[in-house]
Motif scaffolding. Structure first.
Motif, PDB file in Angstrom:
ATOM      1  N   THR A  55       0.819  -1.211   0.000  1.00 56.65           N
ATOM      2  CA  THR A  55       0.000   0.000   0.000  1.00 56.65           C
ATOM      3  C   THR A  55       0.853   1.262   0.000  1.00 56.65           C
ATOM      4  O   THR A  55       0.512   2.263  -0.633  1.00 56.65           O
ATOM      5  N   LEU A  59       0.328   4.699  -2.608  1.00 61.77           N
ATOM      6  CA  LEU A  59      -0.207   5.816  -1.837  1.00 61.77           C
ATOM      7  C   LEU A  59       0.833   6.931  -1.751  1.00 61.77           C
ATOM      8  O   LEU A  59       0.504   8.118  -1.869  1.00 61.77           O
ATOM      9  N   TYR A 132      -3.828   5.910   8.043  1.00 62.56           N
ATOM     10  CA  TYR A 132      -4.939   4.951   8.045  1.00 62.56           C
ATOM     11  C   TYR A 132      -4.595   3.793   8.974  1.00 62.56           C
ATOM     12  O   TYR A 132      -3.421   3.536   9.261  1.00 62.56           O
ATOM     13  N   GLU A 134      -3.897   0.043  10.378  1.00 63.65           N
ATOM     14  CA  GLU A 134      -3.458  -1.288   9.982  1.00 63.65           C
ATOM     15  C   GLU A 134      -3.850  -2.216  11.131  1.00 63.65           C
ATOM     16  O   GLU A 134      -3.269  -2.170  12.213  1.00 63.65           O
ATOM     17  N   GLY A 211      -4.297  -3.468   6.604  1.00 63.47           N
ATOM     18  CA  GLY A 211      -5.572  -2.788   6.435  1.00 63.47           C
ATOM     19  C   GLY A 211      -6.670  -3.779   6.101  1.00 63.47           C
ATOM     20  O   GLY A 211      -6.434  -4.787   5.431  1.00 63.47           O
ATOM     21  N   ASN A 268      -1.306   2.410  13.307  1.00 67.88           N
ATOM     22  CA  ASN A 268      -1.619   3.236  12.145  1.00 67.88           C
ATOM     23  C   ASN A 268      -0.409   3.407  11.260  1.00 67.88           C
ATOM     24  O   ASN A 268       0.719   3.521  11.737  1.00 67.88           O
ATOM     25  N   HIS A 298      -6.215   6.886  -4.191  1.00 69.58           N
ATOM     26  CA  HIS A 298      -6.024   5.582  -3.538  1.00 69.58           C
ATOM     27  C   HIS A 298      -7.187   5.358  -2.587  1.00 69.58           C
ATOM     28  O   HIS A 298      -7.690   6.305  -1.970  1.00 69.58           O
ATOM     29  N   GLN A 299      -7.600   4.085  -2.436  1.00 69.63           N
ATOM     30  CA  GLN A 299      -8.762   3.785  -1.607  1.00 69.63           C
ATOM     31  C   GLN A 299      -8.558   4.125  -0.127  1.00 69.63           C
ATOM     32  O   GLN A 299      -9.519   4.343   0.613  1.00 69.63           O
ATOM     33  N   LYS A 300      -7.299   4.201   0.325  1.00 70.28           N
ATOM     34  CA  LYS A 300      -7.043   4.557   1.720  1.00 70.28           C
ATOM     35  C   LYS A 300      -7.274   6.041   1.996  1.00 70.28           C
ATOM     36  O   LYS A 300      -7.249   6.466   3.156  1.00 70.28           O
TER      37      LYS A 300
END
Length: 335
Positions: A55, A59, A132, A134, A211, A268, A298-300
């Motif tokens: 990720t 990102l 985000y 984890e 995640g 995180n 990015h989806q995060k």
């Protein structure tokens, strides 16, 4: 005769110019006090991420674009690395033109000189902010009969590679329940090996820090009935009190076909830099990041918010990041 004298003067002036240049008369390439390498007024920032399949790298590329578009005279470039631990060791080299991805727990271990940084604290690391969660996921096969953390005793459990964040988290949670790794048949496997072992019936459970939803767990659940083991609220409260780099986290119902939500904890993903990076530069980068999350491809991105920038952060914030976040109304932990 006059021509010879003129020629001699030209040669002398040329030699003098070359000598002055060699002695540092030029101005290109000096880093100054800006906290980043400069060329023609532009500040070059290296963004340390992780492996290309994870990720952090994609990102990081998107965040670099945000910085380049919203911070004057900054040229940020994301580069692939070995992720959290390697990034902390790179920061220890004293480079003030680096922003790095890491986990909140790894940043704490590095600052305190614990575990994989045993006896070698890196006291120059400063937080920019959390990104985000984890999630610490304890995955067990239904066939194992494991429903609680206590049920792991005597079972074959993957606790992550030695020196990894997953390994450290497994030890923390087992200790929370009065156990150690000696109370389980510990296996030091990565995510893929762990889920493959559960699918083959060779492993009963695994600690996986990632995640949610995690692709490896989704693939396992598609072929092998699994259980996600939760933590009791009093244990979560105790862990957060003792180790503030953790944060409470709920795995929502429907994830991995769960019928009920599961309470657990997370570390995180976060961004850090060195204390030597220029305060105004860090202020502007922090502002650009948290005020332009809608442009992160990015989806995060949905998790990256100023109001959660302090989640799980137990190391000191960089003054530039602190100034922006306090202006944004974020309550920061006392350092």
């Amino acid at each position: 005769m006059k021509m010879k004298k003129s020629l001699s003067a030209v040669v002398l002036m040329t030699l003098l110019a070359l000598i002055l240049s060699a002695c540092g008369g030029g101005t290109t390439g000096g880093s100054g006090d800006s906290g980043g390498d400069e060329e023609g007024g532009q500040q070059f920032i290296t963004l340390l991420t992780g492996g290309t399949e994870g990720t952090y790298y994609p990102l990081g590329g998107s965040i670099a674009e945000i910085l380049n578009s919203n911070v004057d005279d900054v040229k940020a470039t994301a580069t692939s690395t070995g992720a959290s631990v390697e990034n902390m060791n790179t920061l220890s080299e004293g480079n003030d033109d680096i922003v790095a991805f890491t986990q909140t727990d790894i940043a704490a271990y590095a600052t305190d000189g614990k575990l994989m940084f045993d006896g070698k604290p890196i006291d120059s690391i400063r937080a920019i902010g959390s990104l985000y969660p984890e999630t610490i996921q304890i995955v067990a096969t239904e066939a194992s009969g494991i429903k609680t953390v206590e049920d792991l005793k005597g079972k074959t459990v993957s606790i992550g590679a030695p020196g990894s964040g997953t390994n450290a988290s497994a030890e923390d949670i087992l200790k929370l329940y009065g156990m150690t790794v000696d109370d389980v048949e510990a296996q030091n496997l990565d995510f893929g090996e762990s889920t493959a072992g559960m699918q083959d019936g060779n492993i009963d459970a695994a600690f996986i820090t990632a995640g949610t939803p995690t692709g490896a767990i989704e693939s396992l659940a598609a072929t092998t009935p699994v259980t996600i083991v939760g933590l009791e609220q009093d244990k979560i409260d105790q862990l957060l009190e003792e180790l503030p780099y953790y944060a409470a986290y709920t795995i929502e119902a429907g994830t991995y076909d769960l019928e009920e939500p599961v309470e657990t904890v997370s570390v995180n993903a976060m961004l850090v830099t060195t204390e030597g990076m220029d305060e105004e530069l860090v202020y502007n980068m922090t502002k650009a990041l948290y005020e332009n999350t809608g442009d992160i491809g990015h989806q995060k991105a949905e998790f990256i918010k100023a109001e959660t920038a302090a989640d799980g952060v137990s190391i000191p914030f960089h003054p530039g990041a602190q100034r922006y976040l306090e202006e944004a109304g974020v309550e920061l932990p006392s350092s």
